[in-house]
Design an enzyme around this catalytic site. Structure first.
Site, PDB file in Angstrom:
ATOM      1  N   ASN A  15       0.854  -1.189   0.000  1.00  0.00           N
ATOM      2  CA  ASN A  15       0.000   0.000   0.000  1.00  0.00           C
ATOM      3  C   ASN A  15       0.891   1.240   0.000  1.00  0.00           C
ATOM      4  OD1 ASN A  15      -1.932   1.970   0.391  1.00  0.00           O
ATOM      5  ND2 ASN A  15      -2.329   1.433   2.533  1.00  0.00           N
ATOM      6  N   TRP A  16       1.007   1.885  -1.149  1.00  0.00           N
ATOM      7  CA  TRP A  16       1.882   3.038  -1.277  1.00  0.00           C
ATOM      8  C   TRP A  16       1.318   4.288  -0.595  1.00  0.00           C
ATOM      9  CZ3 TRP A  16       3.924   3.107  -7.049  1.00  0.00           C
ATOM     10  CH2 TRP A  16       4.628   1.923  -7.292  1.00  0.00           C
ATOM     11  N   LYS A  17       0.025   4.256  -0.261  1.00  0.00           N
ATOM     12  CA  LYS A  17      -0.646   5.416   0.337  1.00  0.00           C
ATOM     13  C   LYS A  17      -0.444   6.648  -0.562  1.00  0.00           C
ATOM     14  CE  LYS A  17      -0.219   3.299   4.869  1.00  0.00           C
ATOM     15  NZ  LYS A  17      -0.043   3.504   6.323  1.00  0.00           N
TER      16      LYS A  17
ATOM     17  N   HIS B 192      -9.425   0.745   5.506  1.00  0.00           N
ATOM     18  CA  HIS B 192      -8.141   1.007   6.148  1.00  0.00           C
ATOM     19  C   HIS B 192      -8.348   1.987   7.300  1.00  0.00           C
ATOM     20  CE1 HIS B 192      -4.001   2.357   6.721  1.00  0.00           C
ATOM     21  NE2 HIS B 192      -3.606   1.276   6.060  1.00  0.00           N
TER      22      HIS B 192
ATOM     23  N   GLU C 208      -6.824   4.506   8.246  1.00  0.00           N
ATOM     24  CA  GLU C 208      -6.702   5.925   7.882  1.00  0.00           C
ATOM     25  C   GLU C 208      -7.968   6.426   7.220  1.00  0.00           C
ATOM     26  OE1 GLU C 208      -1.913   5.278   7.346  1.00  0.00           O
ATOM     27  OE2 GLU C 208      -3.182   5.502   5.570  1.00  0.00           O
TER      28      GLU C 208
ATOM     29  N   GLU D  79      -4.989  -4.864  11.097  1.00  0.00           N
ATOM     30  CA  GLU D  79      -4.023  -3.786  11.280  1.00  0.00           C
ATOM     31  C   GLU D  79      -4.211  -3.155  12.657  1.00  0.00           C
ATOM     32  OE1 GLU D  79      -4.527  -0.572   8.543  1.00  0.00           O
ATOM     33  OE2 GLU D  79      -6.660  -0.441   8.895  1.00  0.00           O
TER      34      GLU D  79
ATOM     35  N   GLY E 274       2.832   3.006  11.411  1.00  0.00           N
ATOM     36  CA  GLY E 274       3.631   4.215  11.318  1.00  0.00           C
ATOM     37  C   GLY E 274       4.266   4.653  12.623  1.00  0.00           C
TER      38      GLY E 274
ATOM     39  N   SER F  21       2.934  -2.442  10.484  1.00  0.00           N
ATOM     40  CA  SER F  21       4.372  -2.160  10.430  1.00  0.00           C
ATOM     41  C   SER F  21       5.219  -3.421  10.270  1.00  0.00           C
ATOM     42  CB  SER F  21       4.822  -1.387  11.680  1.00  0.00           C
ATOM     43  OG  SER F  21       4.224  -0.112  11.711  1.00  0.00           O
TER      44      SER F  21
ATOM     45  N   GLY G 282       2.925  -1.151   4.375  1.00  0.00           N
ATOM     46  CA  GLY G 282       2.900   0.279   4.108  1.00  0.00           C
ATOM     47  C   GLY G 282       4.266   0.801   3.731  1.00  0.00           C
ATOM     48  N   GLY G 283       4.966   1.418   4.699  1.00  0.00           N
ATOM     49  CA  GLY G 283       6.236   2.076   4.421  1.00  0.00           C
ATOM     50  C   GLY G 283       7.266   1.206   3.745  1.00  0.00           C
TER      51      GLY G 283
END
Length: 254
Positions: A9-11, A99, A101, A171, A177, A217, A238-239
């Site tokens: 997931n590049w967000k 998600h 977010e 999640e 994050g 994460s 994610g990251g």
């Protein structure tokens, strides 16, 4: 059917040029280094890049294109929104829904998400449906109650046939994050609980066949231990999905 799966997931990151370069690096590394051809890989870039990234993914491979969200309506006067039908038309196979977010920043609730699920399935997309608890909820020992309600209200209205198309991602919000990660045992406990809830809502076969990802994460250092747990089938990353080496190492963790 249950699969080993890693979704990136590049967000809201990357420029168009950076995204093309990243996916080129990932596909080349995977071709050179990944020997487990059963691992499914889903790339979820920002919406403006979907078509171009999709064309760059190796055809007929274990790479798949995914979106980060969709609107609940098929079409209409919804400026700035993207429908599931549009996503399917540019080659998307998956879409992330619910998600944390989206739930937090855009106030998406269970009722809205149930509508989005229906829209995604009607367009032939496979939803990656996210559930997870905050730190306060975990510290009050209410994790199972909270996630159980998310599943019941947002997901378990689907028919057996519709549910077969769904991937679930756990999640823990407190681990997104923040650099914190649930221990492999904590992740396993929640994944097992989710599978138990599926068995109650549908049947034992549905529970056994559902792919459940960890989405808190996960990185190149902890992925192998997380993925070794019996009810953890992969990760929603994610990251670490923004770094070709890290993402490839996660894919190699099975």
């Amino acid at each position: 059917m249950r699969q080993n799966l890693v979704a990136g997931n590049w967000k809201m990151n990357m420029t168009y040029q950076d995204g093309l370069a990243l996916v080129s690096e990932i596909t080349n590394m995977v071709a050179d280094e990944v020997t487990n051809s059963d691992v499914q890989i889903v790339i979820c870039p920002p919406a403006p890049f979907l078509s171009a990234i999709g064309r760059q993914l190796p055809q007929g491979s274990n790479f798949h294109l995914g979106a980060q969200n969709c609107h609940q309506k098929e079409s209409g006067a919804y400026t700035g929104e993207v429908s599931a039908k549009m996503l399917a038309s540019v080659g998307c196979e998956y879409v992330i829904l619910g998600h944390s977010e989206r739930r937090q920043y855009f106030r998406e609730d269970d009722e809205l998400l149930s509508q989005k699920l229906k829209a995604a399935l009607a367009a032939g997309l496979k939803p990656i449906f996210c559930v997870g608890e905050s730190l306060d909820t975990r510290e009050m020992n209410e994790t199972n109650d909270y996630i159980g309600k998310q599943l019941q209200n947002g997901l378990f209205h689907l028919s057996n046939e519709e549910f077969e198309q769904v991937v679930i991602a756990y999640e823990p919000i407190w681990a997104i994050g923040t650099g914190k990660t649930a221990t492999s045992q904590q992740a396993q406990e929640v994944h097992a609980f989710i599978r138990e809830q599926i068995a109650r809502a549908y049947d034992a076969k549905a529970a056994l066949d559902t792919t459940i990802l960890y989405g808190g994460s996960a990185n190149a250092q902890n992925a192998r231990e997380l993925f070794s747990q019996p009810d953890v089938d992969g990760g929603l990353i994610g990251g670490a999905s923004l770094k070709s080496r890290d993402f490839t190492e996660i894919i190699k963790s099975f």
